[in-house]
Design an enzyme around this catalytic site. Structure first.
Site, PDB file in Angstrom:
ATOM      1  N   GLU A  94     110.035 -34.331  73.419  1.00 22.05           N
ATOM      2  CA  GLU A  94     110.904 -33.548  72.567  1.00 22.05           C
ATOM      3  C   GLU A  94     111.946 -34.406  71.854  1.00 22.05           C
ATOM      4  OE1 GLU A  94     113.508 -29.486  72.919  1.00 22.05           O
ATOM      5  OE2 GLU A  94     112.512 -30.276  74.715  1.00 22.05           O
ATOM      6  N   ASP A  95     112.382 -35.444  72.532  1.00 18.53           N
ATOM      7  CA  ASP A  95     113.534 -36.185  72.033  1.00 18.53           C
ATOM      8  C   ASP A  95     113.228 -37.560  71.471  1.00 18.53           C
ATOM      9  OD1 ASP A  95     114.888 -34.023  72.896  1.00 18.53           O
ATOM     10  OD2 ASP A  95     115.543 -34.928  74.783  1.00 18.53           O
TER      11      ASP A  95
END
Ligand code: MN
Length: 738
Positions: A94-95
């Site tokens: 996600e990051d």
């Protein structure tokens, strides 16, 4: 989840204080798995920390402290290397720019599946609008169905987020706490990870109802002080009892969780004074015998409260929790609860499913007699208190039972079906009426045939029409027993309905034909005669006529005017004459069997099994062709799933003993010259006519095959033929064909 990314680098400076690091995690793993290859962890740590470099949490700490803490929680839970490494990496998809493929390449498929699953679940918010929610479940379930460790990592992630919740805004705290209480804590409970469950509940409670929590906490503290003496006293006595009875073990006491006590207060509408079992003593011993021995010793020492004893050793809880529970009354009259279990049971009670990875090849599984897959299946079968969470677990079931698929309703509800199940099975699973009216189905928005098998993950929409009806064909389409039964049931009811209608029509027509005024034959009038027809209800009377079990002539007999009963009309006489003539002509084929209690019913021998006199037989009422007589064990009859309504008792007619039956017999012989002549001779010797004689050779097996149709009078006669065949040299075997 990333709360604030790439904030000023100032913030990360604030955070150089004692954050946990790789060494903490690695040494924790080595504690439980001394042979673990920690280089794998090191790599995960490095890639994870690089991926989150510069990102900062709401607390001001460097973002990577979070994945590290999650990895530590997993390591402390004694999980395997892959799961712990997944903790380090659970937020990278996600990051950062790292992809699932990157993870699969660098860390292997299992880890990438775990991280991918956790990321998918993390994106979901469960208090969303309903539409989004349904889709969320679908994704979540598919994510978790691949590996149960997805759920474990997600729980560890949630646990650390709950521990650091105070840095969030009030509304977020509430939402996350609510979600934790309703979804994640019950999940942790169901997979037996009670330490996760307890902490998640406690933190949620604290955040959702801070005042209630504080009030209860104060009350417990003050009561604790008051009871300190009693608790120490009991603990000491139990230790003495263990020692004097030479049972190795120890005793500890604890206050039950605030959340569970709070729930008791609310549910029982009572105050803290009204609750006595918020205190529990736990005795850990080393064998099941010691558990029961200790129970007996305690019951001798203190008076137990009747009805409070629970044996979870003999009957474990659905999540495999095992323990003995009893409540005793102290000398001062204060009741206290005692839990007795073995050290192993305690492990399972605390660690649940995680224990599987702890002792993968070790003693736990054999000692605890726990079959991991069975365990999860059992969990999945249990009804969850929280509906949402139950549906999560359905996945685990789908994953573990490879012969099952998971499909979804358009509203996002999950259904488990056997592999190969069709839209029709799905429709019947949802509702019987829906099944009956199914005309077609859309799968993932596309029309498919009712026969096409469904796939896991499909969203299935059933198309219906009010004029649709089930048919015999459907029995071949459905794969589930329940759908098949529902269709059969419908067909039978329908058949009966039709036969009632038909019977009524036949009956009325016959009345008209005999010029009996229909008005005089009221329901009440018929009812009086029902017993004569051996039926109980009016509709059975009609359906018996419809099925042909009661002939029209018989049916109207009681309603004939007195005078016409003896002198039949000229027409009737003429008809019966014709009938007799027909009977004479057709006698050979249809009068060998009588239908019990009836003589004017058309009967014929079924071609599928060709019964002969002496065979146990059963009658089957066909529509319009009379009664078919089958051998009682006829396979075709069983396959047709004939309803009880249409079966009828039949007997062989004594007078038919001179009748001739055609019987097909197949004989297997050696392949040698003269075999044909020998077979013919054998059959002729038993005074049997041969109607057909076909000889062939199975060259592959070097065998002669004879297909014969012979004329037989009785079963004894047939047996004589068989004896003759047995005596013939070269005959390998023979069989009666049906
Ligand atoms: Mn996270």
């Amino acid at each position: 989840m990333v709360l604030k990314k790439a904030m000023s680098s100032m913030a990360s400076l604030i955070n150089s204080r004692s954050a946990v690091g790789l060494e903490d995690v690695a040494s924790e793993v080595l504690n439980h798995h001394p042979d673990a290859a920690t280089a794998y962890l090191e790599k995960a740590f490095e890639i994870g920390s690089k991926a989150h470099d510069g990102q900062v949490r709401q607390s001001g700490e460097a973002y990577f402290t979070h994945p590290t803490e999650v990895a530590l929680i997993l390591a402390k839970s004694k999980l395997d290397l892959e799961t712990v490494a997944a903790g380090f990496l659970h937020d990278v998809l996600e990051d950062s720019a790292i992809t699932v493929e990157d993870l699969a390449r660098d860390f292997g498929g299992s880890l990438s599946i775990i991280v991918d699953g956790v990321s998918k679940i993390s994106k979901m918010k469960f208090r969303d609008q309903h539409v989004a929610q349904a889709e969320n479940y679908r994704k979540m379930i598919l994510a978790m169905s691949k590996d149960i460790r997805v759920l474990i990592v997600k729980l560890a992630d949630r646990l650390h987020n709950m521990r650091t919740l105070s840095f969030l805004r009030e509304d977020k705290r509430q939402r996350i706490s609510q979600e934790t209480l309703e979804i994640y804590a019950p999940l942790a409970h169901r997979i037996g990870m009670s330490h996760f469950k307890a902490e998640l509940e406690e933190l949620s409670f604290q955040n959702l109802k801070p005042e209630a929590f504080k009030q209860l906490n104060d009350q417990l503290l003050s009561r604790n002080k008051k009871n300190r003496h009693m608790v120490d006293h009991v603990t000491g006595l139990v230790q003495d009892l263990l020692a004097s009875n030479q049972i190795e073990g120890n005793v500890a006491s604890r206050i039950k969780s605030h959340y569970s006590i709070y729930n008791k207060l609310v549910n029982k509408k009572t105050t803290i004074e009204g609750i006595y079992d918020y205190y529990a003593f736990r005795i850990l011993v080393h064998s099941v015998q010691d558990c029961y021995a200790m129970l007996g010793i305690l019951h001798e020492r203190w008076r137990p409260i009747p009805g409070r004893f629970k044996d979870f050793i003999a009957t474990p809880k659905p999540n495999l929790y095992q323990s003995l529970h009893t409540t005793l009354i102290s000398e001062t009259g204060t009741p206290f609860e005692v839990q007795i279990r073995t050290v192993m049971m305690h492990r399972i009670a605390e660690e649940g499913v995680a224990a599987h990875w702890t002792y993968k090849n070790g003693r736990l599984m054999s000692l605890g007699k726990v079959d991991y897959t069975k365990w999860l299946k059992k969990l999945a079968d249990e009804q969850m208190e929280v509906k949402d969470a139950h549906e999560f677990l359905e996945t685990i079931k789908g994953e573990l039972q490879r012969d099952e698929i998971l499909v979804f309703t358009p509203a996002g509800e999950i259904k488990t079906l056997p592999k190969e199940a069709t839209p029709l099975d799905f429709a019947y699973m949802i509702h019987t009426e829906l099944g009956h009216r199914t005309t077609g189905a859309k799968v993932d928005g596309k029309m498919i045939s009712l026969k096409s098998p469904l796939q896991s993950g499909n969203i299935v929409e059933i198309l219906t029409s009010n004029s649709q009806k089930p048919s015999q064909e459907w029995l071949k389409i459905v794969k589930t027993a329940s759908a098949r039964n529902k269709i059969r049931q419908w067909l039978r009811t329908e058949e009966k309905k039709q036969s009632i209608d038909l019977g009524k029509k036949i009956f009325d027509r016959e009345l008209r034909r005999k010029k009996i005024p229909i008005k005089t034959v009221t329901k009440e009038a018929i009812q009086k005669h029902l017993s004569a027809f051996q039926v109980k209800k009016l509709e059975d009377f009609y359906s018996s006529i419809g099925f042909g079990r009661i002939t029209p002539t018989k049916a109207i007999e009681p309603f004939l005017p007195e005078e016409s009963k003896d002198k039949r009309s000229a027409k009737d006489i003429r008809e019966s004459r014709i009938k007799r003539a027909i009977n004479r002509i057709t006698k050979r084929s249809n009068q060998q069997v009588t239908v019990r209690g009836q003589s004017d019913v058309l009967v014929y021998l079924a071609k599928c099994c060709k019964p002969i006199i002496g065979d146990p037989v059963v009658g089957y009422i066909t529509r319009g062709r009379g009664v078919a007589v089958h051998k009682a064990d006829c396979k075709t009859l069983t396959q047709m799933g004939v309803s009880h309504e249409r079966r009828i008792d039949v007997d062989w007619d004594k007078s038919s003993e001179k009748q001739i039956f055609s019987v097909r017999v197949r004989v297997y012989t050696e392949d040698r010259p003269g075999m044909i002549a020998d077979i013919s001779q054998a059959i002729a010797s038993s005074k049997t006519n041969v109607k057909q004689f076909k000889a062939s050779v199975d060259t592959g097996r070097s065998m002669g095959i004879f297909d014969l149709v012979i004329e037989i009078h009785t079963l004894d006669h047939l047996e004589k033929v068989f004896v003759a065949l047995r005596k013939t040299k070269g005959v390998l075997s023979y069989e009666r064909q049906s």
